[in-house]
Design a protein around this motif. Sequence first.
Motif, PDB file in Angstrom:
ATOM      1  N   ARG A 219      -7.488  -0.484  -9.621  1.00 21.07           N
ATOM      2  CA  ARG A 219      -8.613   0.319 -10.086  1.00 21.07           C
ATOM      3  C   ARG A 219      -9.498  -0.421 -11.077  1.00 21.07           C
ATOM      4  O   ARG A 219     -10.556   0.069 -11.443  1.00 21.07           O
ATOM      5  CB  ARG A 219      -8.092   1.628 -10.708  1.00 21.07           C
ATOM      6  CG  ARG A 219      -7.542   2.601  -9.677  1.00 21.07           C
ATOM      7  CD  ARG A 219      -7.068   3.890 -10.312  1.00 21.07           C
ATOM      8  NE  ARG A 219      -6.646   4.849  -9.300  1.00 21.07           N
ATOM      9  CZ  ARG A 219      -5.462   4.873  -8.722  1.00 21.07           C
ATOM     10  NH1 ARG A 219      -4.557   3.967  -9.082  1.00 21.07           N
ATOM     11  NH2 ARG A 219      -5.161   5.757  -7.794  1.00 21.07           N
ATOM     12  N   SER A 220      -9.044  -1.568 -11.537  1.00 22.51           N
ATOM     13  CA  SER A 220      -9.850  -2.335 -12.475  1.00 22.51           C
ATOM     14  C   SER A 220     -10.678  -3.411 -11.773  1.00 22.51           C
ATOM     15  O   SER A 220     -11.346  -4.196 -12.429  1.00 22.51           O
ATOM     16  CB  SER A 220      -8.948  -2.997 -13.528  1.00 22.51           C
ATOM     17  OG  SER A 220      -8.019  -3.865 -12.914  1.00 22.51           O
TER      18      SER A 220
ATOM     19  N   ARG B  39     -13.213  -4.013   2.819  1.00 26.52           N
ATOM     20  CA  ARG B  39     -12.249  -2.925   2.607  1.00 26.52           C
ATOM     21  C   ARG B  39     -11.083  -3.050   3.590  1.00 26.52           C
ATOM     22  O   ARG B  39      -9.915  -2.863   3.216  1.00 26.52           O
ATOM     23  CB  ARG B  39     -12.927  -1.569   2.764  1.00 26.52           C
ATOM     24  CG  ARG B  39     -13.886  -1.210   1.639  1.00 26.52           C
ATOM     25  CD  ARG B  39     -14.358   0.232   1.750  1.00 26.52           C
ATOM     26  NE  ARG B  39     -15.418   0.522   0.807  1.00 26.52           N
ATOM     27  CZ  ARG B  39     -16.698   0.665   1.141  1.00 26.52           C
ATOM     28  NH1 ARG B  39     -17.057   0.575   2.415  1.00 26.52           N
ATOM     29  NH2 ARG B  39     -17.606   0.913   0.227  1.00 26.52           N
ATOM     30  N   ARG B  40     -11.411  -3.374   4.836  1.00 22.66           N
ATOM     31  CA  ARG B  40     -10.369  -3.501   5.848  1.00 22.66           C
ATOM     32  C   ARG B  40      -9.443  -4.684   5.541  1.00 22.66           C
ATOM     33  O   ARG B  40      -8.220  -4.577   5.643  1.00 22.66           O
ATOM     34  CB  ARG B  40     -10.995  -3.671   7.232  1.00 22.66           C
ATOM     35  CG  ARG B  40      -9.962  -3.708   8.363  1.00 22.66           C
ATOM     36  CD  ARG B  40     -10.605  -3.725   9.729  1.00 22.66           C
ATOM     37  NE  ARG B  40     -11.373  -4.942   9.948  1.00 22.66           N
ATOM     38  CZ  ARG B  40     -12.697  -4.994  10.048  1.00 22.66           C
ATOM     39  NH1 ARG B  40     -13.405  -3.884   9.932  1.00 22.66           N
ATOM     40  NH2 ARG B  40     -13.315  -6.130  10.253  1.00 22.66           N
ATOM     41  N   ARG B  41     -10.015  -5.794   5.131  1.00 23.01           N
ATOM     42  CA  ARG B  41      -9.202  -6.974   4.833  1.00 23.01           C
ATOM     43  C   ARG B  41      -8.321  -6.752   3.609  1.00 23.01           C
ATOM     44  O   ARG B  41      -7.166  -7.197   3.569  1.00 23.01           O
ATOM     45  CB  ARG B  41     -10.110  -8.189   4.623  1.00 23.01           C
ATOM     46  CG  ARG B  41     -10.778  -8.656   5.897  1.00 23.01           C
ATOM     47  CD  ARG B  41     -11.648  -9.880   5.660  1.00 23.01           C
ATOM     48  NE  ARG B  41     -12.240 -10.357   6.903  1.00 23.01           N
ATOM     49  CZ  ARG B  41     -13.062 -11.387   6.976  1.00 23.01           C
ATOM     50  NH1 ARG B  41     -13.408 -12.041   5.874  1.00 23.01           N
ATOM     51  NH2 ARG B  41     -13.560 -11.766   8.140  1.00 23.01           N
ATOM     52  N   ILE B  42      -8.859  -6.081   2.602  1.00 24.16           N
ATOM     53  CA  ILE B  42      -8.058  -5.781   1.413  1.00 24.16           C
ATOM     54  C   ILE B  42      -6.913  -4.845   1.772  1.00 24.16           C
ATOM     55  O   ILE B  42      -5.787  -4.998   1.291  1.00 24.16           O
ATOM     56  CB  ILE B  42      -8.941  -5.181   0.294  1.00 24.16           C
ATOM     57  CG1 ILE B  42      -9.954  -6.215  -0.190  1.00 24.16           C
ATOM     58  CG2 ILE B  42      -8.080  -4.712  -0.878  1.00 24.16           C
ATOM     59  CD1 ILE B  42     -11.003  -5.656  -1.119  1.00 24.16           C
ATOM     60  N   ALA B  43      -7.192  -3.876   2.639  1.00 19.07           N
ATOM     61  CA  ALA B  43      -6.137  -2.953   3.091  1.00 19.07           C
ATOM     62  C   ALA B  43      -5.043  -3.701   3.837  1.00 19.07           C
ATOM     63  O   ALA B  43      -3.849  -3.415   3.673  1.00 19.07           O
ATOM     64  CB  ALA B  43      -6.739  -1.869   3.969  1.00 19.07           C
TER      65      ALA B  43
ATOM     66  N   PRO C 231      -1.569   0.436   0.810  1.00 17.21           N
ATOM     67  CA  PRO C 231      -2.129   1.626   0.136  1.00 17.21           C
ATOM     68  C   PRO C 231      -2.809   1.318  -1.200  1.00 17.21           C
ATOM     69  O   PRO C 231      -3.730   2.032  -1.600  1.00 17.21           O
ATOM     70  CB  PRO C 231      -0.907   2.526  -0.063  1.00 17.21           C
ATOM     71  CG  PRO C 231       0.054   2.093   1.003  1.00 17.21           C
ATOM     72  CD  PRO C 231      -0.150   0.615   1.158  1.00 17.21           C
ATOM     73  N   ASP C 232      -2.360   0.266  -1.891  1.00 13.45           N
ATOM     74  CA  ASP C 232      -2.975  -0.076  -3.175  1.00 13.45           C
ATOM     75  C   ASP C 232      -4.455  -0.421  -3.031  1.00 13.45           C
ATOM     76  O   ASP C 232      -5.209  -0.356  -4.002  1.00 13.45           O
ATOM     77  CB  ASP C 232      -2.250  -1.262  -3.821  1.00 13.45           C
ATOM     78  CG  ASP C 232      -0.892  -0.863  -4.386  1.00 13.45           C
ATOM     79  OD1 ASP C 232      -0.687   0.349  -4.608  1.00 13.45           O
ATOM     80  OD2 ASP C 232      -0.048  -1.748  -4.584  1.00 13.45           O
ATOM     81  N   ALA C 233      -4.864  -0.796  -1.824  1.00 11.28           N
ATOM     82  CA  ALA C 233      -6.263  -1.177  -1.601  1.00 11.28           C
ATOM     83  C   ALA C 233      -7.214  -0.027  -1.887  1.00 11.28           C
ATOM     84  O   ALA C 233      -8.389  -0.254  -2.187  1.00 11.28           O
ATOM     85  CB  ALA C 233      -6.441  -1.671  -0.167  1.00 11.28           C
ATOM     86  N   ARG C 234      -6.725   1.212  -1.793  1.00 11.36           N
ATOM     87  CA  ARG C 234      -7.604   2.361  -2.033  1.00 11.36           C
ATOM     88  C   ARG C 234      -8.118   2.394  -3.463  1.00 11.36           C
ATOM     89  O   ARG C 234      -9.138   3.027  -3.745  1.00 11.36           O
ATOM     90  CB  ARG C 234      -6.867   3.660  -1.714  1.00 11.36           C
ATOM     91  CG  ARG C 234      -6.620   3.878  -0.227  1.00 11.36           C
ATOM     92  CD  ARG C 234      -6.190   5.309   0.062  1.00 11.36           C
ATOM     93  NE  ARG C 234      -4.878   5.605  -0.503  1.00 11.36           N
ATOM     94  CZ  ARG C 234      -3.728   5.466   0.164  1.00 11.36           C
ATOM     95  NH1 ARG C 234      -3.741   5.025   1.408  1.00 11.36           N
ATOM     96  NH2 ARG C 234      -2.574   5.752  -0.409  1.00 11.36           N
ATOM     97  N   GLY C 235      -7.430   1.719  -4.373  1.00 10.14           N
ATOM     98  CA  GLY C 235      -7.871   1.704  -5.764  1.00 10.14           C
ATOM     99  C   GLY C 235      -8.984   0.721  -6.046  1.00 10.14           C
ATOM    100  O   GLY C 235      -9.645   0.799  -7.087  1.00 10.14           O
ATOM    101  N   VAL C 236      -9.221  -0.215  -5.132  1.00 11.08           N
ATOM    102  CA  VAL C 236     -10.250  -1.233  -5.336  1.00 11.08           C
ATOM    103  C   VAL C 236     -11.618  -0.668  -4.940  1.00 11.08           C
ATOM    104  O   VAL C 236     -11.767  -0.092  -3.873  1.00 11.08           O
ATOM    105  CB  VAL C 236      -9.948  -2.500  -4.503  1.00 11.08           C
ATOM    106  CG1 VAL C 236     -11.051  -3.547  -4.698  1.00 11.08           C
ATOM    107  CG2 VAL C 236      -8.589  -3.077  -4.874  1.00 11.08           C
ATOM    108  N   THR C 237     -12.615  -0.841  -5.801  1.00 12.71           N
ATOM    109  CA  THR C 237     -13.970  -0.374  -5.520  1.00 12.71           C
ATOM    110  C   THR C 237     -14.759  -1.484  -4.846  1.00 12.71           C
ATOM    111  O   THR C 237     -14.938  -2.561  -5.420  1.00 12.71           O
ATOM    112  CB  THR C 237     -14.686   0.047  -6.814  1.00 12.71           C
ATOM    113  OG1 THR C 237     -13.967   1.123  -7.424  1.00 12.71           O
ATOM    114  CG2 THR C 237     -16.114   0.489  -6.533  1.00 12.71           C
TER     115      THR C 237
END
Length: 207
Positions: free
Chosen positions: A1-2, A17-21, A26-32
């Motif tokens: 989230r930071s 977003r897809r690559r981070i996922a 699931p932690d990828a959902r916290g990344v903006t």
Amino acid sequence: RSILVLCFNRNAAVTLRRRIADLAGPDARGVTVQTYHSLAMRLVGASFAERMERGAEAPNFDKLIIDAPQLLRGESTIAGLEPAELRERLLSGFQYILVDEYQDIDQDQYDLISAIAGRALDDPERKLAILAVGDDDQNIYTFRRANVKFIRQFEKDYHATIHHLVENYRSTAHIISASQQLIGHNRDRMKAEQRLRVNRSRASELP
């Protein structure tokens, strides 16, 4: 989230977003992950959908990118909030910023990134750690005011360490060799002393 990731357009945002996922699950959902315009809208409190529902005109996206840094730098204010407090609220706890395709940014995007990172701030505790990914050989948006000078001055702007990524994961050895001869004619290249190569896992394959 930071973590805040800034990218060039909506397609790039979806891809990242897809690559981070794929990497983080699931932690990828916290990344903006935002485009410059969507982040500017978020910072100034503008909503495209709400304006359309009210039948109002679409926001001036270019002006949003100019307005957002002014809020972050304290040049524009919101009643009841000191500039430092306003900056902290707007950035919502971000500590790290990753900028994709840094070679393609223009002056307004450069100013927005600088304001988010807190480049001009005296207090290092209030600054964000910044990582820029880019390739001056791939600067193709000069027609829309993108300027390769920003990636060339990145090291000076942020006292940064440069890491050259010279392994190619897509092209064959023949294509890499031909392209390297072509781009070798480019002037003032940041990778003039670097040789591009096939990534290690494909090095033994036929060209």
